[in-house]
Write an enzyme that holds these catalytic residues in place. Structure first.
Site, PDB file in Angstrom:
ATOM      1  N   GLU A  55      28.012  44.150   1.082  1.00  9.67           N
ATOM      2  CA  GLU A  55      29.470  44.157   1.098  1.00  9.67           C
ATOM      3  C   GLU A  55      30.010  45.107   2.174  1.00  9.67           C
ATOM      4  O   GLU A  55      30.978  44.785   2.877  1.00  9.67           O
ATOM      5  CB  GLU A  55      30.010  44.588  -0.274  1.00  9.67           C
ATOM      6  CG  GLU A  55      29.580  43.685  -1.432  1.00  9.67           C
ATOM      7  CD  GLU A  55      28.313  44.136  -2.107  1.00  9.67           C
ATOM      8  OE1 GLU A  55      28.163  43.893  -3.309  1.00  9.67           O
ATOM      9  OE2 GLU A  55      27.449  44.756  -1.425  1.00  9.67           O
ATOM     10  N   ARG A 209       2.431  35.461   9.690  1.00  7.91           N
ATOM     11  CA  ARG A 209       2.529  34.950  11.056  1.00  7.91           C
ATOM     12  C   ARG A 209       3.329  33.659  11.019  1.00  7.91           C
ATOM     13  O   ARG A 209       2.837  32.625  10.569  1.00  7.91           O
ATOM     14  CB  ARG A 209       1.145  34.746  11.651  1.00  7.91           C
ATOM     15  CG  ARG A 209       0.333  36.033  11.702  1.00  7.91           C
ATOM     16  CD  ARG A 209      -1.032  35.878  12.331  1.00  7.91           C
ATOM     17  NE  ARG A 209      -1.928  35.029  11.563  1.00  7.91           N
ATOM     18  CZ  ARG A 209      -2.624  35.429  10.504  1.00  7.91           C
ATOM     19  NH1 ARG A 209      -2.491  36.671  10.057  1.00  7.91           N
ATOM     20  NH2 ARG A 209      -3.436  34.606   9.876  1.00  7.91           N
TER      21      ARG A 209
END
Length: 366
Positions: A55, A209
């Site tokens: 926020e 990966r």
């Protein structure tokens, strides 16, 4: 009442929360969007513990005050000081008109209190549950309630139930689709757990990966006798190493590996060994529950387990697994190392089957 617009924007907040899943622990990953006159004017997400919450991140991107705006957050805004100030204070100061959040924070410092603080300040506040958001925060809720990580254990096997050659040499079992799935799961986890046997026989990298990116993760290793080899690939590919060992491990080895991060945990008393068995080199088993508790204390919400059948079955037997993933490839090995011990009884509950290329994934939830 048609709340389709709220659902849409809350779903956008969830998509933002997903960006940093696996990187915010001990905080949850959160996303937020700010909407003015039906248009998104700012977005934010929590990058990591100690950095601005979602926020705040979104509010900081606003070029001007928008008092008629609605803030959508995937999680109830916090109302207490931690490493950063309360989000509720910032929302009140910004003068937002309305806040909609998807999941009530199970943290007792926040649960319901964040909403109450906003309402007391005259801000409209609504909790709008969505199944996708409930699922997203299942591990965070589990960690808050049990102080243990939400465990996903994965194992791959052939159609005849083998995971390696008969002399325990590793083999490629499944195709690229499940390999890619594994790397995504590693990325979204806060840490990875494996065993010394996997390190010694497979010498894996145990990182994520994905396309051109290589993402390192904290790694925990179950290693009763401290047989960890300094030349193992994970020494360079993990962000940190923590090795659980038995009290009986060599003092010299404890001194040699102390810089890596070693922790002593008791042996599992359900596997008592006679002195003759110890002399013959029968493996000793660490108390998994205590190891898991230690990982939970480190703030790990999502723990990905990639090990052999003994570890997999022991975690399941001791009710420490919340989600089990069994990869099954459509070919047989014949003679080989079986996936599970002969006495393993896997009682299936909620099961979901999904094809990945030529392979199939069996997902089991408890």
């Amino acid at each position: 009442m048609d709340n389709s617009r709220d659902v849409f924007f809350l779903s956008q907040a969830l998509d933002l929360a997903k960006i940093r899943r696996g990187f915010c622990a001990p905080n949850p990953s959160v996303g937020a969007v700010i909407v003015q006159e039906g248009e998104i004017v700012a977005t934010g997400y929590h990058m990591a513990a100690g950095q601005p919450h979602a926020e705040i991140d979104a509010l900081q991107k606003l070029k001007q005050s928008l008092p008629e705006s609605t803030v959508y957050s995937s999680l109830e805004p916090c109302c207490h000081w931690g490493k950063t100030p309360p989000c509720t204070d910032a929302l009140i100061k910004a003068g937002v008109k309305r806040v909609v959040y998807g999941f009530q924070d199970p943290n007792p410092k926040v649960a319901g209190k964040g909403e109450a603080a906003l309402v007391a300040a005259g801000i409209q506040c609504q909790h709008l549950p969505l199944p996708a958001i409930d699922d997203f925060y299942a591990s965070y809720r589990h960690w808050q309630q049990t102080h243990k990580p939400f465990i996903t254990a994965k194992i791959a096997m052939t159609l005849d139930g083998k995971i390696a050659t008969k002399d325990s040499q590793p083999i490629q079992i499944t195709g690229k689709e499940l390999k890619e799935f594994t790397h995504r799961e590693r990325k979204n986890s806060d840490a990875i757990l494996t065993t010394i046997k996997t390190i010694l026989y497979d010498d894996p990298e145990l990182n994520a990966r994905i396309q051109e990116d290589t993402i390192a993760k904290p790694l925990y290793i179950l290693d009763s006798d401290l047989n960890f080899p300094p030349q193992a690939k994970v020494f360079k590919t993990a962000t940190s190493l923590t090795i659980f060992h038995a009290k009986s491990a060599s003092i010299n080895r404890q001194q040699e590996l102390s810089a890596l991060g070693i922790r002593c945990v008791p042996l599992d008393e359900s596997h008592p060994l006679t002195s003759e068995q110890v002399e013959k080199g029968k493996p000793t088993y660490l108390n998994l529950n205590q190891a898991i508790e230690a990982i939970g204390k480190d703030g790990v919400h999502d723990l990905w387990v990639e090990a052999g059948g003994i570890c997999f079955s022991a975690l399941v037997k001791q009710n420490l697994v919340q989600r089990a993933l069994i990869y099954i490839a459509p070919w047989t090995l014949g003679e080989g190392l079986p996936a599970f011990p002969a006495d393993f009884d896997l009682r299936l509950r909620r099961i979901h089957w999904q094809p990945y290329g030529n392979d199939v994934l069996c997902a089991i939830n408890w």
